[in-house]
Design an enzyme around this catalytic site. Structure first.
Site, PDB file in Angstrom:
ATOM      1  N   ASP A   1      64.609  58.565  56.351  1.00 38.11           N
ATOM      2  CA  ASP A   1      66.030  58.724  56.361  1.00 38.11           C
ATOM      3  C   ASP A   1      66.458  58.316  57.776  1.00 38.11           C
ATOM      4  O   ASP A   1      65.845  58.464  58.887  1.00 38.11           O
ATOM      5  CB  ASP A   1      66.691  59.914  55.966  1.00 38.11           C
TER       6      ASP A   1
HETATM    7  C1  GLC Z   1      72.141  58.239  55.303  1.00 39.46           C
HETATM    8  C2  GLC Z   1      71.678  58.813  53.897  1.00 39.46           C
HETATM    9  C3  GLC Z   1      70.738  57.771  53.069  1.00 39.46           C
HETATM   10  C4  GLC Z   1      70.913  56.221  53.468  1.00 39.46           C
HETATM   11  C5  GLC Z   1      70.987  56.072  54.920  1.00 39.46           C
HETATM   12  C6  GLC Z   1      70.981  54.639  55.276  1.00 39.46           C
HETATM   13  O1  GLC Z   1      72.213  59.108  56.264  1.00 39.46           O
HETATM   14  O2  GLC Z   1      71.025  60.037  54.041  1.00 39.46           O
HETATM   15  O3  GLC Z   1      70.983  58.104  51.786  1.00 39.46           O
HETATM   16  O4  GLC Z   1      70.225  55.437  52.577  1.00 39.46           O
HETATM   17  O5  GLC Z   1      71.260  56.963  55.751  1.00 39.46           O
HETATM   18  O6  GLC Z   1      72.455  54.419  55.284  1.00 39.46           O
END
Ligand code: GLC
Length: 737
Positions: A276
């Site tokens: 993430d």
């Molecule tokens: C965010 C979310 C994730 C997302 C990523 C990119 O913090 O937790 O679900 O795909 O960052 O935006």
């Protein structure tokens, strides 16, 4: 043979044949011979992976395992490797941001079809429809030049307070698994990678970047892992996203047990693990514990843990080259699968088909919670005036929720849908009802409008603001905000024909429920939502949605609250409720919910009959299948989700009272009857035995419970397993260190 005079036949496409001089054919063939294997789409993927891997320098390999902008990894022009693009999110292709900021890029070609939110998709209980939605999103990703969709979100709802409840697929691992497999197959059918997230136990937003989750092994295996396992082993998902939180003390993006042992070792996952954003925390842990691609935010890309520090460690022999090669292989597999070296499907966006899918999902997601006196569907011919009340009747929802937000081509609000479909002869008034300033008499205006109308439609609920349905924060209670409850009571007082429509992505308490004749759970229903709602209110669509989560009477009845297991103490959260998540808790402890898991009414009625359990004597067949008839005994066509729950009479270890192990959605015309046959494999009877390290299906008696919801069981049958079986996970491959 005089090659200059000889001719050759080649088949160019669709059987079209061309005669060309043989020497040209040979030179074409020769050139094909010269072309590297990795550039030949006819070569097996693994051969292409190995060929390209062998051509990459150390620096180029490291460049492929970390970001070079917000949503990309670097191109390697020397080898014809283009920049790789990924995009959020589960409800559609997110607007472009960056390249090095979360701010919108200001493009004009990054609109997308906004599908209903994840929990709405789950409420359809229609995996085939999930696949259609996934395919539409995949086509739009292709059109936008994205190779990977960061979707679906599969985290189980253990507390209705979770801010991202709207984005996920509910409280049950079996339903979440079925819907996830459909969605992923759809996305990947378009040559786009799907990415199951957030692995694992990311079940709240509070303290999400650092909370350490502790739970027993059974709870992990039976509740929080199944959907990811199905994504890997049934849908062949090409990517998995590590979660922000820690699990048993180690960050999920660098978690040896989850990534190396379970995901890759036991499940045989051959795709890539992406962090993430900013979910990586340490070069050594990222290098050795299963992370294959680091994405993130706030620092120069060469300072990422899997960038210069990793490169230097590799040069010094601190980290094994074999480990880097494994990471690169996993990234290359995804790159070849998504046509980064050949044409691939062109994709499309905002087509009539995409709009139709969005509308069907919205319509099938709507759950009719109450309909006393058959107030619904409204009889348009006898309707002269309708008072539409509530800020959520006009609120736009698509762009909200943070990473799952969509810049929608358009968004039909509930009021717009009603105005479009209720016809010119119906006088539709609108009043906001709540959310104004102190001096406004919004409620008074709404009450007067209700008094003067045949029917009052109160469109309330939440939205994507802080502490409501959004990423980044959890809700603080289950109450409707902004005085909505009082407004509903006043409107009902003014007009007994009051319909409440809930536009929300998570359960709310309903103190007014006994007084209101009709309630529809509409969720955040995407850009076609208003059209779908109007169709349901008028009966053009017979609602068939079923709750993918329990609606408790009060927050205090929810298991995570009962066990004081949320939001954690001193940075650690122990899932004390264990297996008793959702209806598993309510049914085992006999707590009455407001509305049970799997519940949803219809404008028609369904009879169940002719039940029997067929025992399969063959060794490789599933042990049983349950068969029964479902008949539409009303006067409207409709769809019914028949559900099958299993109860073990005397389990060796404590088990929830019942667990969903099968379902089937049948579409029936008035008077039509259909036989439903639902297989029950060994997994349907098994639980995870941590001492034995595997899935145990114990010899003995079970109850097979067939119903229209978890609390509306139409038949209970006995079934006996004649022998005990234990299925132990096999470590699929010696993991590269
Ligand atoms: C965010 C979310 C994730 C997302 C990523 C990119 O913090 O937790 O679900 O795909 O960052 O935006």
């Amino acid at each position: 043979m005089n090659i200059t005079k000889a001719w050759s036949t080649i088949v160019v496409s669709n059987g079209l044949r061309l005669m060309i001089p043989l020497w040209i054919a040979f030179s074409l063939a020769a050139r094909a011979e010269d072309r590297p294997i990795y550039l030949d789409a006819n070569e097996p993927r693994e051969a292409r992976v190995e060929d390209l891997l062998g051509r990459l320098t150390l620096e180029e390999k490291v460049a492929l395992v970390h970001a070079d902008s917000k949503f990309t990894t670097a191109a390697i022009p020397r080898l014809g490797i283009p920049r790789r693009w990924m995009s959020d999110g589960p409800h559609g292709v997110r607007e472009d941001v960056g390249p090095d900021t979360w701010k919108p890029a200001g493009h004009t070609d990054d609109f997308a079809t906004c599908m209903p939110c994840g929990i709405a998709l789950a409420a359809t209980w229609n995996p085939a429809l999930a696949q259609e939605e996934g395919a539409a999103i995949g086509q739009e990703a292709r059109k936008r030049g994205k190779q990977m969709m960061l979707a679906p979100g599969l985290n189980i709802q253990r507390t209705p307070l979770n801010g991202r409840t709207f984005e996920y697929l509910g409280e049950d691992p079996f339903l979440t698994s079925r819907m996830a497999v459909g969605y992923i197959r759809g996305v990947q059918s378009q040559g786009v990678a799907s990415c199951a997230k957030h692995f694992a136990a990311n079940n709240q937003e509070f303290d999400r970047m650092s909370i350490n989750v502790e739970m027993d092994e059974r709870t992990l295996r039976e509740i929080y892992l199944p959907a990811f396992k199905a994504a890997v082993q049934e849908a062949g998902v090409l990517a998995v996203m590590g979660a922000y939180n820690k699990f048993r003390g180690q960050h999920c993006c660098e978690n040896d047990y989850l990534l190396n042992r379970v995901l890759k070792g036991e499940w045989g996952f051959q795709g890539l693990v992406v962090s993430d954003w900013s979910g990586a925390h340490d070069t050594r842990e990222a290098a050795l514990n299963g992370l294959d691609l680091e994405m993130g935010t706030e620092k120069p890309y060469n300072e990422y843990y899997l960038a210069d520090a990793y490169l230097e460690g590799l040069r010094q022999g601190i980290y094994p080259q074999a480990g880097l090669d494994d990471k690169v292989r996993r990234n290359l597999r995804m790159m070849f699968a998504t046509h980064m070296f050949d044409a691939g499907p062109p994709g499309s966006a905002n087509t009539r088909e995409h709009q139709a899918v969005a509308r069907r999902v919205a319509a099938e997601a709507m759950v009719l919670l109450k309909n006393d006196g058959n107030l619904l569907p409204l009889e348009i011919d006898r309707l002269k005036s309708v008072a539409v009340i509530g800020a959520n009747a006009v609120a736009l929802q698509a762009a909200g929720g943070e990473s799952s937000g969509i810049k929608a081509f358009y968004e039909i609000t509930p009021l717009q849908g009603i105005l479009r479909q209720f016809g010119d002869h119906v006088n539709v008034t609108y009043s906001k009802g709540y959310g104004g300033t102190a001096g406004d008499d919004l409620a008074g205006q709404a009450v007067r409008a209700a008094q003067q109308a045949d029917v009052a439609i109160v469109v309330v609920g939440l939205g994507h603001g802080l502490f409501r349905d959004t990423e980044g924060s959890d809700r603080e209670d289950l109450k409707l905000p902004d005085g909505q409850n009082e407004l509903i009571a006043q409107v009902r007082q003014a007009n007994p024909k009051t319909v409440v429509v809930l536009v929300a992505g998570s359960p709310v308490e309903m103190p007014w429920l006994n007084d209101v004749p009709a309630v529809v759970q509409a969720w955040y229903s995407g850009m076609e939502g208003g059209n779908a709602l109007a169709a349901v209110l008028l009966g053009d669509v017979n609602p068939s949605g079923k709750l993918p989560c329990t609606f408790p009477k009060r927050l205090a009845d929810s298991p995570a609250q009962v066990f004081h297991a949320y939001p954690g103490v001193n940075g650690t959260e122990k899932y004390e409720e264990g297996l008793l998540v959702g209806y598993r808790y309510f049914d085992t402890r006999n707590v009455e919910p407001l509305f049970p898991f799997g519940y949803g009414l219809s404008y028609t009625r369904f009879d169940y009959s002719n039940f029997h359990v067929v025992k399969n004597m063959g060794s490789d067949d599933p042990p049983a299948r349950v068969e029964f008839d479902v008949a539409n005994v009303g006067d409207r066509q409709g769809a019914e989700v028949a559900q099958v729950y299993v109860h073990q009479v005397q389990p060796g270890l404590p088990r929830p009272f019942q667990e969903l192990k099968g379902f089937s959605k049948v579409f029936l015309r008035p008077g039509e009857k259909q036989t439903v046959s639902i297989p029950l494999d060994a997994a349907a009877f098994s639980y995870y035995d941590p001492d034995k390290g595997g899935w145990l299906a114990e010899k003995g008696d079970f109850e097979i419970r067939v119903g229209s919801s978890s609390r509306d069981i139409r038949w209970t049958g006995k079934f006996t397993l004649d022998q005990t079986t234990l299925k132990k996970p096999m470590l699929s491959a010696q993991l590269t260190p």
